[in-house]
Design an enzyme around this catalytic site. Structure first.
Site, mmCIF file in Angstrom:
data_model
loop_
_atom_site.group_PDB
_atom_site.id
_atom_site.type_symbol
_atom_site.label_atom_id
_atom_site.label_comp_id
_atom_site.label_asym_id
_atom_site.label_seq_id
_atom_site.Cartn_x
_atom_site.Cartn_y
_atom_site.Cartn_z
ATOM 1 N N THR A 44 -8.155 22.491 -6.014
ATOM 2 C CA THR A 44 -7.291 22.312 -7.188
ATOM 3 C C THR A 44 -7.784 21.168 -8.075
ATOM 4 O O THR A 44 -8.403 20.220 -7.574
ATOM 5 C CB THR A 44 -5.844 22.004 -6.711
ATOM 6 O OG1 THR A 44 -5.106 21.435 -7.791
ATOM 7 C CG2 THR A 44 -5.817 20.998 -5.577
ATOM 8 N N ASP A 45 -7.469 21.248 -9.353
ATOM 9 C CA ASP A 45 -7.818 20.143 -10.270
ATOM 10 C C ASP A 45 -7.045 18.868 -9.934
ATOM 11 O O ASP A 45 -7.418 17.775 -10.368
ATOM 12 C CB ASP A 45 -7.572 20.552 -11.735
ATOM 13 C CG ASP A 45 -6.132 20.912 -12.070
ATOM 14 O OD1 ASP A 45 -5.290 20.964 -11.145
ATOM 15 O OD2 ASP A 45 -5.832 21.160 -13.253
ATOM 16 N N GLU A 46 -5.970 19.004 -9.125
ATOM 17 C CA GLU A 46 -5.142 17.824 -8.839
ATOM 18 C C GLU A 46 -5.890 16.776 -8.018
ATOM 19 O O GLU A 46 -5.474 15.618 -7.956
ATOM 20 C CB GLU A 46 -3.843 18.245 -8.143
ATOM 21 C CG GLU A 46 -3.076 19.244 -8.987
ATOM 22 C CD GLU A 46 -1.644 19.473 -8.559
ATOM 23 O OE1 GLU A 46 -1.037 18.605 -7.929
ATOM 24 O OE2 GLU A 46 -1.134 20.567 -8.875
ATOM 25 N N TYR A 70 0.132 15.981 -1.448
ATOM 26 C CA TYR A 70 -0.520 17.295 -1.557
ATOM 27 C C TYR A 70 -1.958 17.146 -2.036
ATOM 28 O O TYR A 70 -2.891 17.631 -1.396
ATOM 29 C CB TYR A 70 0.266 18.202 -2.518
ATOM 30 C CG TYR A 70 -0.528 19.382 -3.020
ATOM 31 C CD1 TYR A 70 -0.920 20.401 -2.146
ATOM 32 C CD2 TYR A 70 -0.916 19.491 -4.367
ATOM 33 C CE1 TYR A 70 -1.674 21.485 -2.603
ATOM 34 C CE2 TYR A 70 -1.663 20.561 -4.827
ATOM 35 C CZ TYR A 70 -2.035 21.564 -3.936
ATOM 36 O OH TYR A 70 -2.789 22.624 -4.379
ATOM 37 N N LYS A 116 -5.617 17.920 -0.183
ATOM 38 C CA LYS A 116 -6.629 18.856 -0.712
ATOM 39 C C LYS A 116 -7.958 18.124 -0.936
ATOM 40 O O LYS A 116 -9.027 18.667 -0.650
ATOM 41 C CB LYS A 116 -6.150 19.490 -2.023
ATOM 42 C CG LYS A 116 -4.963 20.432 -1.887
ATOM 43 C CD LYS A 116 -5.256 21.678 -1.075
ATOM 44 C CE LYS A 116 -6.177 22.643 -1.775
ATOM 45 N NZ LYS A 116 -6.363 23.895 -0.954
HETATM 46 P P1 NAD Z 1 1.208 29.559 -1.558
HETATM 47 O O1 NAD Z 1 2.019 28.402 -1.072
HETATM 48 O O2 NAD Z 1 1.836 30.591 -2.420
HETATM 49 O O3 NAD Z 1 0.598 30.339 -0.300
HETATM 50 C C1 NAD Z 1 0.077 29.677 0.815
HETATM 51 C C2 NAD Z 1 -0.134 30.718 1.918
HETATM 52 O O4 NAD Z 1 -0.721 30.045 3.052
HETATM 53 C C3 NAD Z 1 1.168 31.342 2.416
HETATM 54 O O5 NAD Z 1 1.005 32.743 2.552
HETATM 55 C C4 NAD Z 1 1.390 30.687 3.775
HETATM 56 O O6 NAD Z 1 2.094 31.522 4.683
HETATM 57 C C5 NAD Z 1 -0.037 30.430 4.230
HETATM 58 N N1 NAD Z 1 -0.146 29.339 5.211
HETATM 59 C C6 NAD Z 1 0.420 28.104 5.127
HETATM 60 N N2 NAD Z 1 0.103 27.397 6.223
HETATM 61 C C7 NAD Z 1 -0.677 28.189 7.009
HETATM 62 C C8 NAD Z 1 -1.327 28.011 8.263
HETATM 63 N N3 NAD Z 1 -1.215 26.860 8.949
HETATM 64 N N4 NAD Z 1 -2.061 29.029 8.775
HETATM 65 C C9 NAD Z 1 -2.175 30.210 8.098
HETATM 66 N N5 NAD Z 1 -1.573 30.434 6.904
HETATM 67 C C10 NAD Z 1 -0.838 29.441 6.361
HETATM 68 O O7 NAD Z 1 -0.068 28.913 -2.265
HETATM 69 P P2 NAD Z 1 -0.867 29.381 -3.565
HETATM 70 O O8 NAD Z 1 -0.182 28.860 -4.758
HETATM 71 O O9 NAD Z 1 -1.174 30.824 -3.443
HETATM 72 O O10 NAD Z 1 -2.200 28.527 -3.377
HETATM 73 C C11 NAD Z 1 -3.285 29.035 -2.591
HETATM 74 C C12 NAD Z 1 -4.398 28.007 -2.571
HETATM 75 O O11 NAD Z 1 -4.825 27.744 -3.902
HETATM 76 C C13 NAD Z 1 -3.983 26.664 -1.973
HETATM 77 O O12 NAD Z 1 -5.057 26.185 -1.204
HETATM 78 C C14 NAD Z 1 -3.751 25.785 -3.194
HETATM 79 O O13 NAD Z 1 -4.015 24.430 -2.898
HETATM 80 C C15 NAD Z 1 -4.780 26.351 -4.166
HETATM 81 N N6 NAD Z 1 -4.445 26.217 -5.595
HETATM 82 C C16 NAD Z 1 -3.236 26.605 -6.065
HETATM 83 C C17 NAD Z 1 -2.961 26.509 -7.423
HETATM 84 C C18 NAD Z 1 -1.629 26.975 -8.001
HETATM 85 O O14 NAD Z 1 -1.393 26.785 -9.197
HETATM 86 N N7 NAD Z 1 -0.770 27.610 -7.237
HETATM 87 C C19 NAD Z 1 -3.926 25.995 -8.305
HETATM 88 C C20 NAD Z 1 -5.164 25.603 -7.787
HETATM 89 C C21 NAD Z 1 -5.407 25.725 -6.426
HETATM 90 P P1 TYD Z 2 4.520 22.687 -10.356
HETATM 91 O O1 TYD Z 2 4.702 24.125 -10.678
HETATM 92 O O2 TYD Z 2 5.235 22.116 -9.165
HETATM 93 O O3 TYD Z 2 2.940 22.438 -10.245
HETATM 94 P P2 TYD Z 2 2.116 21.036 -10.109
HETATM 95 O O4 TYD Z 2 3.046 19.941 -9.810
HETATM 96 O O5 TYD Z 2 1.218 21.343 -8.945
HETATM 97 O O6 TYD Z 2 1.397 20.893 -11.421
HETATM 98 O O7 TYD Z 2 4.929 21.824 -11.616
HETATM 99 C C1 TYD Z 2 4.314 22.012 -12.875
HETATM 100 C C2 TYD Z 2 4.888 20.965 -13.804
HETATM 101 O O8 TYD Z 2 6.278 21.245 -14.011
HETATM 102 C C3 TYD Z 2 4.826 19.550 -13.241
HETATM 103 O O9 TYD Z 2 4.566 18.648 -14.307
HETATM 104 C C4 TYD Z 2 6.218 19.318 -12.691
HETATM 105 C C5 TYD Z 2 7.094 20.132 -13.632
HETATM 106 N N1 TYD Z 2 8.342 20.669 -13.026
HETATM 107 C C6 TYD Z 2 9.584 20.398 -13.619
HETATM 108 O O10 TYD Z 2 9.678 19.726 -14.657
HETATM 109 N N2 TYD Z 2 10.704 20.910 -13.027
HETATM 110 C C7 TYD Z 2 10.642 21.654 -11.888
HETATM 111 O O11 TYD Z 2 11.722 22.074 -11.376
HETATM 112 C C8 TYD Z 2 9.369 21.937 -11.301
HETATM 113 C C9 TYD Z 2 9.253 22.753 -10.057
HETATM 114 C C10 TYD Z 2 8.226 21.428 -11.915
#
Ligand code: NAD
Ligand code: TYD
Length: 358
Positions: A140-142, A165, A169
């Site tokens: 992630t970019d975070e 988090y 990562k």
């Molecule tokens: P999500 O929380 O929707 O899904 C996570 C999945 O991992 C779930 O299906 C969960 O059951 C599984 N999981 C959790 N712990 C586990 C374990 N110990 N063993 C096996 N499975 C397990 O997450 P997401 O939003 O789909 O993100 C997926 C990946 O992409 C993550 O690594 C996250 O850091 C990365 N990512 C997410 C975003 C975003 O915007 N959502 C952006 C950049 C990177």
């Molecule tokens: P989020 O979807 O949790 O992603 P991330 O924190 O990983 O970027 O949040 C996106 C942005 O929205 C972040 O600046 C936090 C804000 N946010 C709110 O203002 N209210 C909310 O209830 C949530 C879940 C997020």
């Protein structure tokens, strides 16, 4: 790429990726290893139940024996590692599981890939691996921390994570880097900006705001709502991951971003407008501790090296996403009962009946 292990394939991005790969590629066999935590949902993949190229395994990436057995049984040549605890707010309340899953779980996968792919596993000086194998870490970019009003994250930006988090990562990314440098394990790391699209769990900004607006309950905006994220449609992320698997230079990091910077408040207003709900539903609540102000991705490297580019405009993507949530009300209903209500009440300090944040 023939036998693929996808971890976390029942989550938001993972389930989109599993569907995408099986649509794109005829000649692959894919195992989805997922623990089915609160974020995992097999309903996302119900269309694949009869697909002979797909196998679901319920299990934990931290389980060394299980992971090693799966490598023996399926002879993976590709690992795409999505499984993680992924929500910043949950990491603030309960960081430990973020470390065990995101860091130690990654190490288990790296060890299994090394043990199964290395040509001379007992020779610590050998850096030779089977041809065509690759481990991809979905990051992630975070991990880069927060930006001020200007600037963008490049792959050379120092890691400076701010939340439990993002620290977990970044730690996992550093392990992946170390396995490349020390052991020569063929790896890539992708670092993507905020994703949106179908199947996202409604703890994250966009699906949470759509859900609350539909229910006519307050939309909790943290602080002044002027925090900025770069948004990318999940399908564009999936394409970028496949491009990296097929053409990425080994050992390299690729940033993935949509060049769609938006303030949270702008997104919340857009959702209310599309759903024809009043802006009076917006409720400003106490800011998230340590809240990163701005993220922005410089995607020059993946564009110029791999020819990737986003296909969705934000306007088209968000419109389709809102429509998807409207058309999949049953999917939303099933995951927003019980445990979700408890989570919401605790996280937003509301009574479960009234849904009003304080
Ligand atoms: P999500 O929380 O929707 O899904 C996570 C999945 O991992 C779930 O299906 C969960 O059951 C599984 N999981 C959790 N712990 C586990 C374990 N110990 N063993 C096996 N499975 C397990 O997450 P997401 O939003 O789909 O993100 C997926 C990946 O992409 C993550 O690594 C996250 O850091 C990365 N990512 C997410 C975003 C975003 O915007 N959502 C952006 C950049 C990177
Ligand atoms: P989020 O979807 O949790 O992603 P991330 O924190 O990983 O970027 O949040 C996106 C942005 O929205 C972040 O600046 C936090 C804000 N946010 C709110 O203002 N209210 C909310 O209830 C949530 C879940 C997020």
């Amino acid at each position: 790429m023939k036998n693929i292990l996808v971890t976390g394939g029942a989550g938001f991005i993972g389930s989109n990726f599993v569907q995408y790969i099986l649509e794109e590629k005829d000649d692959v066999f894919l195992v989805n290893l997922d623990l089915l935590t609160y974020a995992g949902n097999l309903e996302n993949l119900k269309d694949l139940e009869t697909d002979t190229r797909y196998q679901f395994v319920k299990g934990d990436i931290r389980d060394r024996e299980l992971v090693s057995r799966l490598f023996d049984e399926y002879d993976f040549d590709t690992v795409v590692h999505f499984a993680a605890e992924s929500h910043v707010d949950r990491s603030i309340t309960d960081p430990e599981v973020f470390l065990t899953t995101n860091v130690l779980g990654t190490q288990v996968l790296l060890d299994a890939a090394k043990a199964h792919w290395k040509l001379e596993p007992d020779n610590k000086y050998s850096r030779e691996y089977r041809a065509g194998v690759r481990y991809l870490q979905v990051s992630t970019d975070e991990v880069y921390g927060a930006l001020g009003k200007t600037g963008m994250f490049t792959e050379a930006t120092p890691l400076s994570p701010n939340s439990p988090y993002s620290a977990s990562k970044a730690s996992a990314d550093l392990l992946v880097r170390a396995y490349y440098h020390t052991y020569g394990l063929p790896v890539n790391i992708t670092r993507c900006s905020n994703n949106y699209g179908p199947y996202q769990f409604p703890e994250k900004l966009i699906p949470l705001m759509i859900h609350n607006a539909q229910q006519d309950i307050p939309l909790p905006v943290y602080g002044d709502g002027m925090q900025i994220r770069d948004w990318l449609h999940v399908k564009d992320h999936c394409v970028a991951i496949l491009d990296t698997l097929e053409r990425g230079r080994l050992g390299e990091v690729y940033n993935i971003g949509g060049n769609h910077e938006k303030a949270n408040l702008e997104i919340v207003r857009l959702i209310l407008n599309e759903l024809q709900k009043p802006e009076s539903l917006i409720t400003y609540v106490q800011d998230r501790p340590g809240h990163d102000r701005r993220y922005a991705i410089d995607n020059t490297k993946i564009r110029s090296e791999l020819g990737w580019q986003p296909s969705y405009t934000f306007e088209q993507g968000i419109h389709e996403t809102i429509q998807w949530y409207l058309s999949n009300a049953e999917w939303v209903r099933r995951i927003t009962t019980g445990a979700y209500q408890e989570y919401y009440a605790k996280m937003y300090n509301v009574s479960e009946e009234k849904g009003k944040p304080t």
